[in-house]
Design a protein around this motif. Sequence first.
Motif, PDB file in Angstrom:
ATOM      1  N   UNK A   6       0.835  -1.191   0.000  1.00 54.55           N
ATOM      2  CA  UNK A   6       0.000   0.000   0.000  1.00 54.55           C
ATOM      3  C   UNK A   6       0.879   1.252   0.000  1.00 54.55           C
ATOM      4  N   UNK A   7       0.460   2.251  -0.774  1.00 54.03           N
ATOM      5  CA  UNK A   7       1.313   3.429  -0.977  1.00 54.03           C
ATOM      6  C   UNK A   7       1.282   4.410   0.199  1.00 54.03           C
ATOM      7  N   UNK A   8       0.199   4.344   0.995  1.00 58.01           N
ATOM      8  CA  UNK A   8       0.035   5.414   1.983  1.00 58.01           C
ATOM      9  C   UNK A   8      -0.157   4.894   3.415  1.00 58.01           C
ATOM     10  N   UNK A   9       0.442   3.744   3.700  1.00 53.27           N
ATOM     11  CA  UNK A   9       0.329   3.175   5.052  1.00 53.27           C
ATOM     12  C   UNK A   9       0.822   4.161   6.107  1.00 53.27           C
ATOM     13  N   UNK A  10       0.100   4.263   7.208  1.00 51.78           N
ATOM     14  CA  UNK A  10       0.433   5.149   8.344  1.00 51.78           C
ATOM     15  C   UNK A  10       0.296   6.641   8.054  1.00 51.78           C
ATOM     16  N   UNK A  11      -0.223   6.994   6.895  1.00 56.05           N
ATOM     17  CA  UNK A  11      -0.418   8.426   6.609  1.00 56.05           C
ATOM     18  C   UNK A  11      -1.812   8.845   7.070  1.00 56.05           C
ATOM     19  N   UNK A  12      -1.933  10.107   7.440  1.00 53.30           N
ATOM     20  CA  UNK A  12      -3.240  10.668   7.802  1.00 53.30           C
ATOM     21  C   UNK A  12      -3.621  11.686   6.728  1.00 53.30           C
TER      22      UNK A  12
END
Length: 258
Positions: free
Chosen positions: A1-7
């Motif tokens: 996944x490209x945006x893991x842990x992003x808000x």
Amino acid sequence: MLLGNKVAVVTGGGSGIGATICKELAFEGAQVAVTDVNIEAAERVVEEIEEHKGIAQAWKLNVSSKENTKQVAQEIKELYGSIDIWVNNAGVSKITPFLEHDEELLDLTLDVNLKGTFFGSQEAIKQMLPKKSGVIINMASQSGKVGTSNYQAYCASKFGVIGLTQSISVEFANQGIRANSICPGVVYTPMWEQQTIDYGKKRDMNPDKVMDYMRSKIPAGRLGEKKDIARTVVFLASDDASYITGQSINLTGGTVMH
Ligand SMILES: NC(=O)c1ccc[n+]([C@@H]2O[C@H](COP(=O)([O-])OP(=O)(O)OC[C@H]3O[C@@H](n4cnc5c(N)ncnc54)[C@H](O)[C@@H]3O)[C@@H](O)[C@H]2O)c1
């Protein structure tokens, strides 16, 4: 996944392009704050994301209010700890002859499309600066690149969004913050329900024929899909786009090339 842990925060996330952006961000692993002036619509998008095991929360946010934007940004930070991606997507649009544009329409269009993007970007940057990292994506339009008749308030607002985005990108490029705008062509969303009628009036055309007419003018031979826009947002939000800032990216099937 490209945006893991992003808000990620998305404005106008309850409908159309914004709703698809929220879903694609969530499916790429981001925790998504789905904000909209229409809270019920935002809540429906959150339910859909949760059904697919994504993480999202709905907020009522009127982007034309600086106070409301500040307060919601603070609440999102308290819940998720930080904000990494802010998508200024909320927008309004009305096709009407220039001399019939009244001050109310001009104020509404500039307040939501331009001032809303301004306030959202300020709140995002305040939270991104201390960690020297963050991405802002602003929804402009092909109408931010080329003027069209009967669309003066909207074009003015979207040309403004591109200028605002460029100016932000230059100021914060060396502090880890990127800002880009996206310029979609015609994407059939709830925004077009009234607009097909108003566009039909402008061209003396049956509203049922408007989308076929639009399609016939697009070199790619099709309208834009909400997912075309949302996947570009995912790319711009990801580290794959780490050297892209200050751009206004046309998603018009070849209609606009500058
Ligand atoms: N659909 C297109 O053809 C097209 C083309 C180019 C650009 N755009 C831009 O894409 C964005 C999304 O458009 P869409 O087609 O999905 O429209 P839409 O009408 O389906 O969705 C717009 C959303 O913005 C919300 N909104 C309106 N005023 C608001 C406010 N004051 N505060 C917060 N939310 C508010 C609405 O409740 C709605 O959920 C807009 O900025 C629009 O200008 C759309």
